[in-house]
Scaffold this active site. Sequence first.
Site, short mmCIF file in Angstrom:
data_model
loop_
_atom_site.label_atom_id
_atom_site.label_comp_id
_atom_site.label_asym_id
_atom_site.label_seq_id
_atom_site.Cartn_x
_atom_site.Cartn_y
_atom_site.Cartn_z
N HIS A 37 34.90 48.94 8.77
CA HIS A 37 34.95 50.27 8.14
C HIS A 37 36.38 50.60 7.72
O HIS A 37 36.63 51.15 6.65
CB HIS A 37 34.51 51.36 9.13
CG HIS A 37 33.12 51.20 9.65
ND1 HIS A 37 32.84 50.83 10.94
CD2 HIS A 37 31.92 51.37 9.03
CE1 HIS A 37 31.53 50.78 11.11
NE2 HIS A 37 30.95 51.10 9.98
N ASP A 150 26.32 44.18 4.25
CA ASP A 150 24.97 44.69 3.96
C ASP A 150 24.72 44.43 2.47
O ASP A 150 24.71 45.35 1.65
CB ASP A 150 24.90 46.18 4.27
CG ASP A 150 25.12 46.45 5.74
OD1 ASP A 150 24.18 46.27 6.53
OD2 ASP A 150 26.25 46.80 6.12
O1 PAF Z 1 25.85 51.10 6.01
C1 PAF Z 1 25.74 52.15 6.67
O2 PAF Z 1 26.49 52.40 7.61
C2 PAF Z 1 24.62 53.12 6.32
O3 PAF Z 1 23.48 52.46 5.89
C3 PAF Z 1 25.05 54.19 5.30
C4 PAF Z 1 25.38 53.56 3.95
C5 PAF Z 1 26.26 54.95 5.81
C6 PAF Z 1 23.92 55.18 5.07
O4 PAF Z 1 23.55 55.82 6.24
#
Ligand code: PAF
Length: 287
Positions: A37, A150
């Site tokens: 993140h 993802d």
């Molecule tokens: O990838 C994630 O953490 C979640 O799927 C997101 C994009 C924040 C949506 O809740």
Amino acid sequence: MKIVESSHEAYAHVHHLRCDQQKIGLVPTMGALHQGHLSLVERSQAECDVTAVTIFVNPTQFGPHEDYGRYPRTLEADLECLSQRSVDLVFVPQQPALYPAGYSTYVEPPAEAELWEGQCRPGHFRGVLSVVLKLFQILPATVAYFGQKDFQQLTVIRRMAEDFNLPIRVQGCETVRDDDGLALSSRNRYLSAEQREAALSLWKSLRWVEQAVAEGQRDVANLEQTMQQKLYDAGAEKIDYARIVDRESLASLSAVDRPSVALIAAYVGKTRLIDNLLLDAPGPPDH
Ligand code: PAF
């Protein structure tokens, strides 16, 4: 760092900045922040004037038997970490702010969402796209950053942004890995030391496929079979899918003869892990 719970306040703040010609980067997350993140935050800070992060564990993207209840929630540590990085705005809505009583409108996901994750997790992308669309509305940013780990999620969000003419650029960012190759994930914290070793099976089999393709193997059925065997051999207990697919449409392929991606979802213990690797097939086919 401004921390906001109200959708109206978040909108007013970001809208004002946007009117002021500021370039705004948005990093949507479900919290339990890790370096993956933070790499999105760093990219946003490098490219934008203002960076907004959202933290919301979105109930509508979890199936009834999935880990919504036990999904890690580490808000205090997350806020501390974002504050140290001088993030400008963090939106941390409570559930009723996004899903008030009587809420009933959802996004119908595109064709790319029907495959792989979509088959294993019915309703997942409907929940993801609905919350992402809401976040894009509440925080009208210039660019939104999502991790490539993802891969299918990134594909369907891009498709939604294009199909709905959303005035935001969707930027995919490279997967961040530990030194041994394990893709960072909030769910890695569920793994014991032994399971963490077994979790490396995903990366090992992806690297094997990459090498095999580089050496000229093109037959997808053969590659997938060996990839699956390697996953089991290295400790995966159950495989949801281990497939090589077209990089744009995510449709099955018979040969790696175009830009492709190997996608894996597999269980180590009770923990479901996903990973992927882009494949290029520049050389001659099987011989
Ligand atoms: O990838 C994630 O953490 C979640 O799927 C997101 C994009 C924040 C949506 O809740």
